[in-house]
Design a protein around this motif. Structure first.
Motif, PDB file in Angstrom:
ATOM      1  N   MET A   1      -0.996 -16.581  -2.261  1.00  0.00           N
ATOM      2  CA  MET A   1      -2.351 -16.983  -1.923  1.00  0.00           C
ATOM      3  C   MET A   1      -3.129 -15.789  -1.374  1.00  0.00           C
ATOM      4  SD  MET A   1      -3.541 -20.163   0.460  1.00  0.00           S
ATOM      5  CE  MET A   1      -3.023 -21.303  -0.818  1.00  0.00           C
ATOM      6  N   ALA A   2      -4.340 -15.624  -1.875  1.00  0.00           N
ATOM      7  CA  ALA A   2      -5.199 -14.524  -1.436  1.00  0.00           C
ATOM      8  C   ALA A   2      -6.511 -15.084  -0.915  1.00  0.00           C
ATOM      9  CB  ALA A   2      -5.476 -13.565  -2.595  1.00  0.00           C
ATOM     10  N   TYR A   3      -6.897 -14.664   0.295  1.00  0.00           N
ATOM     11  CA  TYR A   3      -8.201 -15.084   0.803  1.00  0.00           C
ATOM     12  C   TYR A   3      -9.270 -14.127   0.274  1.00  0.00           C
ATOM     13  CZ  TYR A   3     -12.069 -16.493   3.635  1.00  0.00           C
ATOM     14  OH  TYR A   3     -13.303 -16.942   4.010  1.00  0.00           O
TER      15      TYR A   3
ATOM     16  N   GLY B   1      -8.925  -4.009  -6.172  1.00  0.00           N
ATOM     17  CA  GLY B   1      -7.576  -3.697  -5.728  1.00  0.00           C
ATOM     18  C   GLY B   1      -7.022  -4.729  -4.772  1.00  0.00           C
ATOM     19  N   GLN B   2      -7.890  -5.381  -4.007  1.00  0.00           N
ATOM     20  CA  GLN B   2      -7.446  -6.376  -3.046  1.00  0.00           C
ATOM     21  C   GLN B   2      -6.941  -7.640  -3.740  1.00  0.00           C
ATOM     22  OE1 GLN B   2     -10.612  -6.985  -0.243  1.00  0.00           O
ATOM     23  NE2 GLN B   2     -10.545  -4.893   0.504  1.00  0.00           N
ATOM     24  N   VAL B   3      -7.402  -7.892  -4.953  1.00  0.00           N
ATOM     25  CA  VAL B   3      -6.872  -9.009  -5.732  1.00  0.00           C
ATOM     26  C   VAL B   3      -5.702  -8.538  -6.585  1.00  0.00           C
ATOM     27  CG1 VAL B   3      -7.392 -10.703  -7.535  1.00  0.00           C
ATOM     28  CG2 VAL B   3      -9.074 -10.220  -5.754  1.00  0.00           C
ATOM     29  N   ARG B   4      -5.787  -7.314  -7.080  1.00  0.00           N
ATOM     30  CA  ARG B   4      -4.729  -6.785  -7.933  1.00  0.00           C
ATOM     31  C   ARG B   4      -3.375  -6.764  -7.228  1.00  0.00           C
ATOM     32  NH1 ARG B   4      -5.481  -6.944 -13.317  1.00  0.00           N
ATOM     33  NH2 ARG B   4      -7.591  -6.309 -13.844  1.00  0.00           N
ATOM     34  N   ILE B   5      -3.386  -6.504  -5.941  1.00  0.00           N
ATOM     35  CA  ILE B   5      -2.108  -6.433  -5.238  1.00  0.00           C
ATOM     36  C   ILE B   5      -1.446  -7.807  -5.163  1.00  0.00           C
ATOM     37  CG2 ILE B   5      -2.873  -6.814  -2.849  1.00  0.00           C
ATOM     38  CD1 ILE B   5      -1.099  -4.389  -2.109  1.00  0.00           C
ATOM     39  N   THR B   6      -2.234  -8.869  -5.063  1.00  0.00           N
ATOM     40  CA  THR B   6      -1.652 -10.210  -5.100  1.00  0.00           C
ATOM     41  C   THR B   6      -1.223 -10.564  -6.523  1.00  0.00           C
ATOM     42  OG1 THR B   6      -3.890 -11.118  -5.256  1.00  0.00           O
ATOM     43  CG2 THR B   6      -2.888 -11.079  -3.091  1.00  0.00           C
TER      44      THR B   6
ATOM     45  N   THR C   1       3.478 -13.695   5.662  1.00  0.00           N
ATOM     46  CA  THR C   1       2.129 -13.171   5.455  1.00  0.00           C
ATOM     47  C   THR C   1       2.198 -11.686   5.171  1.00  0.00           C
ATOM     48  OG1 THR C   1       1.247 -14.813   7.000  1.00  0.00           O
ATOM     49  CG2 THR C   1      -0.165 -12.943   6.460  1.00  0.00           C
ATOM     50  N   LEU C   2       1.571 -11.290   4.089  1.00  0.00           N
ATOM     51  CA  LEU C   2       1.528  -9.879   3.715  1.00  0.00           C
ATOM     52  C   LEU C   2       0.207  -9.291   4.178  1.00  0.00           C
ATOM     53  CD1 LEU C   2       2.935  -7.565   2.165  1.00  0.00           C
ATOM     54  CD2 LEU C   2       1.679  -8.310   0.136  1.00  0.00           C
ATOM     55  N   LEU C   3       0.283  -8.351   5.104  1.00  0.00           N
ATOM     56  CA  LEU C   3      -0.908  -7.672   5.617  1.00  0.00           C
ATOM     57  C   LEU C   3      -1.018  -6.331   4.911  1.00  0.00           C
ATOM     58  CD1 LEU C   3       0.306  -8.760   8.975  1.00  0.00           C
ATOM     59  CD2 LEU C   3      -2.103  -9.132   8.483  1.00  0.00           C
ATOM     60  N   VAL C   4      -2.177  -6.091   4.299  1.00  0.00           N
ATOM     61  CA  VAL C   4      -2.358  -4.920   3.451  1.00  0.00           C
ATOM     62  C   VAL C   4      -3.504  -4.072   3.984  1.00  0.00           C
ATOM     63  CG1 VAL C   4      -2.788  -4.124   1.097  1.00  0.00           C
ATOM     64  CG2 VAL C   4      -1.567  -6.273   1.482  1.00  0.00           C
ATOM     65  N   PRO C   5      -3.261  -2.789   4.248  1.00  0.00           N
ATOM     66  CA  PRO C   5      -4.351  -1.915   4.697  1.00  0.00           C
ATOM     67  C   PRO C   5      -5.444  -1.833   3.635  1.00  0.00           C
ATOM     68  CG  PRO C   5      -2.203  -0.860   4.995  1.00  0.00           C
ATOM     69  CD  PRO C   5      -1.975  -2.094   4.169  1.00  0.00           C
ATOM     70  N   ASP C   6      -6.663  -1.606   4.079  1.00  0.00           N
ATOM     71  CA  ASP C   6      -7.787  -1.553   3.151  1.00  0.00           C
ATOM     72  C   ASP C   6      -7.638  -0.451   2.109  1.00  0.00           C
ATOM     73  OD1 ASP C   6      -9.066  -3.696   4.323  1.00  0.00           O
ATOM     74  OD2 ASP C   6     -10.135  -2.451   5.764  1.00  0.00           O
ATOM     75  N   HIS C   7      -6.932   0.639   2.457  1.00  0.00           N
ATOM     76  CA  HIS C   7      -6.829   1.764   1.533  1.00  0.00           C
ATOM     77  C   HIS C   7      -5.715   1.586   0.505  1.00  0.00           C
ATOM     78  CE1 HIS C   7      -3.841   2.783   4.684  1.00  0.00           C
ATOM     79  NE2 HIS C   7      -3.185   3.356   3.685  1.00  0.00           N
TER      80      HIS C   7
END
Length: 275
Positions: free
Chosen positions: A9-11, A20-25, A139-145
């Motif tokens: 699940m991606a918020y 990239g923030q969706v690609r990682i999910t 929960t997977l926390l992903v840095p913005d970069h």
């Protein structure tokens, strides 16, 4: 048996544009054959009243525009997700974002610095820390970069707690695919022998699940444990840190342990936490 990842699940917040923030999910869902769910929500702000006069309120037209923007965001999410229609889902609601995500929660990609900076806007953005503690899910926390998740080398921050045990169990799908997993405990100098026994027991458990694992025991230093754990991960070239998350709610405000708070604020690499 290793935990099966069935749903990722991606918020998606109202200002999110970085693919990239969706690609990682998508990467995680694709790797494990899971479904990908996009989640978005907004709450209607109450009228702002000063001296009995309504200065600002959400009108029917405002609400219509907000719903239209969410519909556009759904189409953006589906186009970026790149998975077959049957494996992509979109859930949206007029609700407080953190509460909605908590109710829907699975494995969530919660952003780092931006999400933390916006957390006070409870009507439009999630509070990632509160959501993580309330969901009770990994929960997977992903840095913005970070735009891709390479979980080939993993550091497991171990403590002799239920949270750490749950974190290791939840991370098994990632750990079993990694080429190098290091279980590290940071202990006092007089507890090193006991700590070594603990991490060796964890290593035996992981090896029984076909995880390539080694152990490491370090002594507390002047720097906070979170900084030490991050530094060790960087020195090793780790791509992912796995740890339990520690905290409790007091009068509706989440209070976090030192390592959890430090990792939430720093996020140099991807961190997978379980509470």
């Amino acid at each position: 048996m290793p935990m099966i990842i069935a749903t990722v699940m991606a918020y998606v917040d109202p200002e999110q544009q970085a693919e990239g923030q969706v690609r990682i999910t998508w990467e995680v869902a694709d790797k494990f054959g899971a479904s990908l769910v996009g989640v978005s929500a907004f709450a209607v702000e109450p009228p702002f009243v000063a001296e009995g006069v309504i200065i600002r309120e959400t009108t029917a037209d405002d609400l219509k525009r907000m719903k239209s923007a969410r519909a556009d965001k759904e189409q953006w999410f589906r186009s970026v997700a790149g998975l077959p229609e049957g494996r992509v889902e979109w859930r949206c609601s007029v609700d407080y974002p953190t509460a909605f995500l908590t109710n829907e929660g699975a494995i969530g990609r919660l952003g780092g610095d931006q999400a933390h900076a916006r957390k006070m806007d409870q009507f439009h953005f999630i509070d990632p820390a509160e959501a993580m503690m309330r969901m009770g899910r990994p929960t997977l926390l992903v840095p913005d970069h970070v735009a891709t998740l390479n979980a080939d080398r993993v550091r497991v921050g171990w403590k002799d707690t239920c949270e750490a045990t749950i974190a290791v169990r939840n991370a098994l799908p990632f750990l079993s695919r990694a080429s190098q997993v290091t279980v590290v405990e940071i202990s006092t100098s007089d507890e090193q022998d006991t700590a070594r026994h603990r991490v060796r027991d964890v290593a035996k458990y992981l090896q029984a699940h076909a995880v390539k694992c080694q152990v490491d025991v370090r002594v507390h230093m002047a720097e906070p444990d979170a900084h030490q754990l991050v530094r060790l991960a960087k020195d090793e070239g780790a791509h992912l840190i796995v740890t339990g998350s520690y905290g409790h709610s007091r009068l509706g405000e989440w209070m976090f342990g030192g390592v959890t708070r430090g990792l939430l604020h720093e996020l140099p690499v991807c961190v997978m936490m379980s509470h």
